[in-house]
Design a protein around this motif. Structure first.
Motif, short mmCIF file in Angstrom:
data_model
loop_
_atom_site.label_atom_id
_atom_site.label_comp_id
_atom_site.label_asym_id
_atom_site.label_seq_id
_atom_site.Cartn_x
_atom_site.Cartn_y
_atom_site.Cartn_z
N TYR A 1 0.94 -1.33 0.24
CA TYR A 1 0.11 0.13 0.12
C TYR A 1 0.70 1.34 0.02
O TYR A 1 2.00 1.06 0.48
N GLN B 1 0.70 5.30 1.30
CA GLN B 1 -0.19 6.30 2.12
C GLN B 1 0.43 7.62 1.82
O GLN B 1 1.82 7.86 2.24
N GLY C 1 -6.24 7.98 2.57
CA GLY C 1 -6.20 6.58 3.17
C GLY C 1 -4.95 5.92 2.19
O GLY C 1 -4.53 6.31 1.54
N LEU C 2 -4.97 4.65 2.63
CA LEU C 2 -4.07 3.58 2.09
C LEU C 2 -4.87 3.37 0.66
O LEU C 2 -5.93 3.22 0.47
N TYR D 1 -0.94 -6.79 -5.05
CA TYR D 1 -0.98 -7.99 -4.07
C TYR D 1 -0.75 -9.16 -4.50
O TYR D 1 -0.85 -9.43 -5.80
N LYS E 1 -2.39 -6.58 -10.11
CA LYS E 1 -2.26 -4.92 -9.94
C LYS E 1 -3.37 -4.59 -9.02
O LYS E 1 -4.42 -4.89 -9.08
N ASP F 1 -4.80 -0.63 -7.44
CA ASP F 1 -5.40 0.68 -7.91
C ASP F 1 -4.50 1.39 -8.52
O ASP F 1 -4.73 2.17 -9.38
#
Lengths: 113, 115
Positions: free
Chosen positions: B35, B37, B42-43, B48, B57, B59
């Motif tokens: 992630y 930040q 937000g994260l 993943y 992939k 976002d």
């Protein structure tokens, strides 16, 4: 699209008081998970509490409890007897069945001595 | 102790340079996540992986690359194509990512700064 909204960017309360952080989310799914994470100044993310959407009973962890209103899509966090160590950024998060987690923008909580 | 480690704590990148952030876990978790930040945000999910040798992939994957050659390790490379890399990067893992156990556990994070 699934979204998580935390409407309180920043809050301050006196030590020993009770504080409630609000979170709303938007989804068309019926099964999902909700979380509150704490990020203290060290920046490490710490899981505070989790709630499974199919469970009607509100989750509780010591001084932390949630008010889960599924119909209203609301998931607020209540901190009782707040302590100085509770000062942190708090993130509400939603996870769907695809295992993607979506975070709100966070609420910065200050506990004042 | 079981947990997730990230290194380094601070990382400096020069223009045009690729840098790699390390994430290791000894929790025997199948799924791992990266992630980003930014202040006031937000994260946001970068990549993943639910199993070794496979990753997807998130976002904001553009300008980043990952590998998952071992279950314990999920390094993130910030490439020169990432034009705004300054941020705090968090790695997380979960037991299997298949929906059986959903909680993600986070490492301490790496702060990346551009010189």
């Amino acid at each position: 699209a699934q979204t998580v909204t935390q409407s309180q960017p920043e809050m301050s309360v006196q030590e020993a008081e009770t504080v409630t952080l609000s979170c709303t989310y938007d989804t068309s799914e019926s099964n999902y998970y909700l979380f509150w994470y704490k990020q203290p100044p060290s920046r490490q993310m710490i899981l505070v509490i989790r709630q499974e959407a199919y469970k009607q009973q509100n989750a509780t962890e010591n001084r932390f409890s949630v008010n889960f209103q599924k119909a209203a899509k609301s998931f607020s966090l209540k901190i009782s007897d707040s302590q100085l160590g509770d000062t942190a950024m708090y993130f509400c998060a939603f996870m769907n069945r695809d295992d993607k987690i979506i975070f709100g923008k966070g609420t910065r909580l200050h506990i004042l001595p | 102790d079981g947990g997730i480690t990230q290194s380094p704590k601070y990382l400096f990148r020069k223009e045009g340079q690729n840098v790699t952030l390390s994430c290791e876990q000894n929790l025997n978790h199948d799924a791992m996540y990266w992630y980003r930040q930014d202040p006031g945000q937000g994260l946001r999910l970068i990549y993943y992986s639910q199993i070794v040798n496979d990753f997807q992939k998130g976002d904001i994957a553009e300008g980043y690359s990952v590998s998952r050659e071992k279950k314990e390790s999920f390094p993130l490379t910030v490439t020169s194509a990432q034009k705004n890399p300054t941020a705090f990067y968090l790695c997380a893992s979960s037991i299997d990512g298949s929906g059986v156990e959903e909680t993600q556990y986070f490492g301490p994070g790496t702060r990346l700064l551009v010189l």
